[in-house]
Motif scaffolding. Structure first.
Motif, short mmCIF file in Angstrom:
data_model
loop_
_atom_site.label_atom_id
_atom_site.label_comp_id
_atom_site.label_asym_id
_atom_site.label_seq_id
_atom_site.Cartn_x
_atom_site.Cartn_y
_atom_site.Cartn_z
N PRO A 40 -6.31 3.12 2.29
CA PRO A 40 -5.45 1.95 2.83
C PRO A 40 -4.09 2.66 2.56
N ARG B 269 -3.09 0.44 -10.47
CA ARG B 269 -1.80 1.40 -10.53
C ARG B 269 -0.77 0.64 -11.28
N SER C 18 -5.04 1.44 -6.23
CA SER C 18 -5.09 0.08 -5.92
C SER C 18 -4.14 -0.82 -6.78
N PRO C 19 -3.81 -1.85 -6.50
CA PRO C 19 -2.83 -2.74 -6.76
C PRO C 19 -2.95 -2.94 -8.37
N PRO D 91 0.81 -1.39 0.08
CA PRO D 91 0.01 0.03 -0.01
C PRO D 91 0.86 1.40 -0.21
N ALA E 266 -8.12 6.25 -3.40
CA ALA E 266 -7.83 4.86 -3.27
C ALA E 266 -8.06 3.68 -4.41
N GLU E 267 -8.74 3.98 -5.23
CA GLU E 267 -8.85 3.28 -6.46
C GLU E 267 -7.82 3.28 -7.23
#
Length: 226
Positions: free
Chosen positions: A56, A127, A123-124, A9, A119-120
């Motif tokens: 996060p 990104r 996000s893994p 994160p 957050a979006e």
């Protein structure tokens, strides 16, 4: 899939001044008094920190000029700003971000930021392939800068010597991101709270926040004093 799930994160960095009358939001005076401007600054900072507390993060750092107060929520570590111009202070903030995880730097002037959208964006899955995030401000500056692989050297390369608080500040940073060969994801444009007109606009955009409540209080006192 395993790599995506294991992506760390982000580190969240907020650069701010302690809301002390006469030291913050001086462009709000007049029509605000220094105390009213500080009240609005505190509300903007508190809303920003509260919103980012819901995102996060591996670590949350407030890079502060001044002393923390009761507005500081739990879960945030405070580190002092370095001296020098704003360009140097912004660059130095990234030195607190651990390598191996992305870092997002925002200021205290956009309490209306959309934390769900941020957050979006970090996000893994979303990104993947992004090297940097850039949030333009309506006045020509920028309200957010994120780096997928932050290093002090890269931050200085992107920010040192950039003229701050001008209509071309954001364009200069965006040009440097491109010159560094970074793939940039644009974040939504936001309005910084600099003037009373900005404060009114931001309060309308986020009417349920603490900043909007503070603006209703302060603007009411301003009208009553006329």
């Amino acid at each position: 899939m395993r790599t995506v799930l294991a992506a760390p994160p982000p580190t969240l960095l907020v650069i701010a001044k302690a809301p002390v009358p006469g030291r913050v939001k001086t462009r709000l005076t007049p029509p605000c008094t220094p105390e009213q401007a500080a009240r609005l600054a505190e509300a903007a900072l508190a809303d920003t920190l509260a919103a980012l507390s819901r995102m996060p993060a591996g670590r949350r750092l407030l890079v502060l000029d001044g002393e923390p107060g009761p507005w500081l929520p739990p879960g945030w570590d405070v580190v002092p700003q370095v001296g020098g111009g704003l360009d140097a202070r912004l660059a130095a903030a990234f030195a607190h971000a651990p390598q191996g995880a992305p870092a997002l730097l925002v200021g205290m002037d956009t309490p209306q930021l959309d934390v769900a959208g941020l957050a979006e964006a970090f996000s893994p899955a979303v990104r993947a392939g992004v090297d940097a995030w850039y949030g333009p401000a309506a006045d020509g500056g920028f309200w957010a800068l994120g780096l997928a692989r932050p290093t002090p050297e890269l931050a200085r390369r992107l920010l040192d010597g950039v003229p701050m608080s001008t209509e071309s500040t954001g364009a200069e940073v965006l040009d440097r991101l491109g010159a560094a060969g970074l793939t940039v994801r644009q974040l939504p444009q936001l309005t910084d709270v600099d003037t009373a007109e900005d404060a009114a606009d931001v309060a309308r955009l986020a009417p349920s926040g603490g900043f909007a409540a503070a603006w209703r209080e302060v603007s009411g006192l301003i009208r009553a004093a006329r």
